[in-house]
Design an enzyme around this catalytic site. Structure first.
Site, PDB file in Angstrom:
ATOM      1  N   HIS A  57      92.634 100.063 -59.181  1.00  0.00           N
ATOM      2  CA  HIS A  57      93.287 101.240 -59.758  1.00  0.00           C
ATOM      3  C   HIS A  57      93.280 101.182 -61.285  1.00  0.00           C
ATOM      4  O   HIS A  57      94.080 101.839 -61.937  1.00  0.00           O
ATOM      5  CB  HIS A  57      94.734 101.333 -59.264  1.00  0.00           C
ATOM      6  CG  HIS A  57      94.871 101.336 -57.780  1.00  0.00           C
ATOM      7  ND1 HIS A  57      94.260 102.287 -56.994  1.00  0.00           N
ATOM      8  CD2 HIS A  57      95.520 100.502 -56.931  1.00  0.00           C
ATOM      9  CE1 HIS A  57      94.542 102.035 -55.721  1.00  0.00           C
ATOM     10  NE2 HIS A  57      95.291 100.958 -55.653  1.00  0.00           N
ATOM     11  N   HIS A 219      94.338 105.335 -52.686  1.00  0.00           N
ATOM     12  CA  HIS A 219      93.250 104.614 -52.027  1.00  0.00           C
ATOM     13  C   HIS A 219      92.315 105.601 -51.358  1.00  0.00           C
ATOM     14  O   HIS A 219      91.448 105.228 -50.583  1.00  0.00           O
ATOM     15  CB  HIS A 219      93.796 103.640 -50.990  1.00  0.00           C
ATOM     16  CG  HIS A 219      94.915 102.811 -51.517  1.00  0.00           C
ATOM     17  ND1 HIS A 219      96.220 103.230 -51.453  1.00  0.00           N
ATOM     18  CD2 HIS A 219      94.905 101.625 -52.159  1.00  0.00           C
ATOM     19  CE1 HIS A 219      96.979 102.311 -52.040  1.00  0.00           C
ATOM     20  NE2 HIS A 219      96.216 101.346 -52.468  1.00  0.00           N
TER      21      HIS A 219
END
Lengths: 331, 218
Positions: A57, A219
């Site tokens: 991320h 995700h």
């Protein structure tokens, strides 16, 4: 799979090694246990801020370690929360004697591992408070789900709580500020394509060329529904409307508008989304007084974006404006 | 008949082999309703468990010592939800198995402690499409087999069979805990990866017990 990697198992360690060397003036990197902390160590008397979660991320969370924001960040394996024996030493590294605030995204794994780490830290007499970030309005908040996910709003919590800690607020006050940001920040995202987790070697989900997924988490995992590809303006409306409705924004209110890229979408498209989100807010009589546009909470190379709105008051605005010096955010 | 420390070690190694062999399958199940790393995470954890087992200088004195080694290794290497959940299950099981051998009642106590650990950590109950949907029927079956006078190997086999049935029963369920819950109704029609790995662990326990019995008779 086409990726600039050496060994899928080595991705996280090689990432943070490179990150540490590139930003040696801002951070120092620990390997085994893996975590990133402020260069120069904990600031005496200041509340320490620690966040963490799965890797993939970037720049979240290591990119936000530095003056005015986090004191330490703990990267797990790609898309997997870190372990308690990584998190507890990061708490210790961030503790300047005034306690530590853990900023945790609401995913089961993150919550469980941070809970355990808090117990370990408390056994070492480090006081740790926790704020669970759950800004994603795509998931219905009910007794039947694990609650809402923590997504891009996490950056806003980290920045504003970081400024609160930097000005000398105590642990209770910093925690209250972080919670206030969380309560007033809402997000929703869209995916145009899937990403490829290095150790999996294939796309994380199947998304046909002419379809998009509305309400994804960071995700790429689904939230609301799959629909045919639409115009940027239409998609932006599908993201902004539930966010604004959930916040119950009223005419005359000030907000921060944050358009976040998921990693694979060019800045030009993010600005097109920002443009429409801003028009929609203004049509509601809401004033956008602060903005952030860019890739801050990504999902590897996934194409997509999220829209976050934070309701501002004068204190939150001043804390947002306070100086910050990290690898990924500085003014 | 009882199961012993050699069984516990055999169980551990068999679990590691099977989790690693089925890594892609577990990733695939997780990919459908989660984020696709369940096999990867367990393979990483059990690889570390076997390395620590290999490095031991002397054989553990009690079954609980083996389970505790698994617990602490999984907690520090797996991450995600699986690390704390399995870690807690093995840790609770270790607490009630501080002896060199276990009879059928003690095997049941071990399985019950594991289930209680998972439930306490994950705050899940049956029907939520989680590991509990394999663990809970396994414990029930183990209790029934023990009440019927079965030996430990048969108790473990009954538990494994019930866990496997529990896995199949997760397919139509709508997830309300864990990451799959974010899918809501769309989680129906997919087999739960956590329940699947639970069945792998319990089948390995049953097969290891058969191996121990076979060896003792040879």
């Amino acid at each position: 799979m086409k990726k600039l990697i050496n060994d899928p198992q080595a991705v996280v360690k090689e990432t943070i090694e490179g990150f540490g060397w590139a930003h040696a003036d801002i951070v120092s990197v620990s390997i085994d246990p893996d975590f990133v902390s402020r260069a120069g160590g904990a600031v005496a008397g200041k509340v320490g801020l620690v966040s963490g979660g799965g890797s993939g991320h970037e720049p979240l969370h290591a990119g936000f370690v530095g003056v005015g924001m986090l004191d330490a960040a703990v990267p797990g394996a790609v898309f997997t929360s870190p372990t308690p024996d990584q998190i507890a030493p990061a708490f210790a590294a961030a503790n300047g004697g005034a306690g530590v605030l853990a900023i945790v995204k609401n995913y089961t794994g993150d919550v469980l591992n941070f809970e355990t780490a808090v117990e370990l830290a408390e056994a070492d007499d480090i006081e740790v408070a926790t704020v669970i970030v759950n800004d994603d309005v795509a998931v219905e908040d009910s007794l039947y789900t694990a609650g809402r996910r923590g997504v891009a709003g996490t950056v806003l919590v980290e920045k504003i709580a970081g400024a609160s800690a930097e000005r000398g607020d105590d642990l209770a006050a910093v925690t209250a500020i972080a919670q206030r940001v969380n309560t007033n920040a809402k997000s929703m995202g869209v995916a145009l394509t899937a990403c490829i987790v290095p150790h999996a070697g294939e796309p994380s989900f199947d998304l046909p060329e002419d379809e998009i997924e509305i309400g994804i988490g960071i995700h790429g995992e689904p939230g609301r529904r799959r629909i045919p590809l639409a115009s940027a303006d239409d998609i932006t409306e599908m993201l902004l409307t539930p966010v604004a409705d959930d916040l119950a924004l009223a005419a005359g209110e000030d907000v921060l508008l944050f358009v976040n890229g998921m990693g694979g979408t060019p800045a030009s498209e993010l600005y097109i989304v920002y443009r429409q989100a801003r028009k929609l807010l203004e049509a509601r009589g809401v004033k956008v007084t602060r903005s952030l546009v860019g890739n801050y909470v990504t999902s590897l190379e996934m194409q997509g974006a999220s829209v976050t709105v934070l309701r501002l008051d004068s204190e939150l605005t001043a804390l947002w404006d306070a100086p910050v010096h990290t690898a990924a955010l500085r003014w | 008949m009882t199961v012993d420390v050699a069984w516990a070690i055999g169980w551990t190694r068999a679990t590691a082999e099977r989790v690693i062999a089925r890594r892609a399958e577990l990733n695939g199940l997780d990919r459908q309703i989660g984020d696709g790393d369940h096999g990867e995470n367990l393979a990483r954890g059990f690889t570390a468990v076997v390395a620590r087992l290999d490095a031991l200088e002397e054989e553990p004195a009690a079954i609980g010592d083996v389970l505790k080694l698994i617990a602490t290794t999984l907690m520090s290497t797996v991450g995600g939800a699986a690390g704390p959940l399995y870690g807690t299950a093995y840790l609770r099981a270790a607490k009630v198995t501080g002896s060199p051998t276990l009879d059928s009642r003690a095997v049941v106590a071990m399985l019950e402690a594991g289930l209680e650990g998972i439930v306490a950590r994950g705050k899940a109950t049956t029907g939520e499409k989680t590991m509990v949907d394999a663990w809970a029927p396994a414990v029930e079956a183990a209790v029934a087999a023990t009440d019927a006078g079965a030996e430990p190997a048969a108790v473990l086999a009954a538990a494994a069979t019930a866990a496997e049935a529990g896995v199949a029963a997760t397919i139509p369920l709508v997830a309300t805990k864990g990451r799959a819950s974010y899918l809501g109704e769309r989680s129906a029609g997919h087999q739960d990866p956590g329940a699947t790995s639970t069945a792998i662990v319990l089948r390995a326990a049953a097969d290891a017990a058969v191996d121990v019995v076979t060896q003792s008779r040879a």
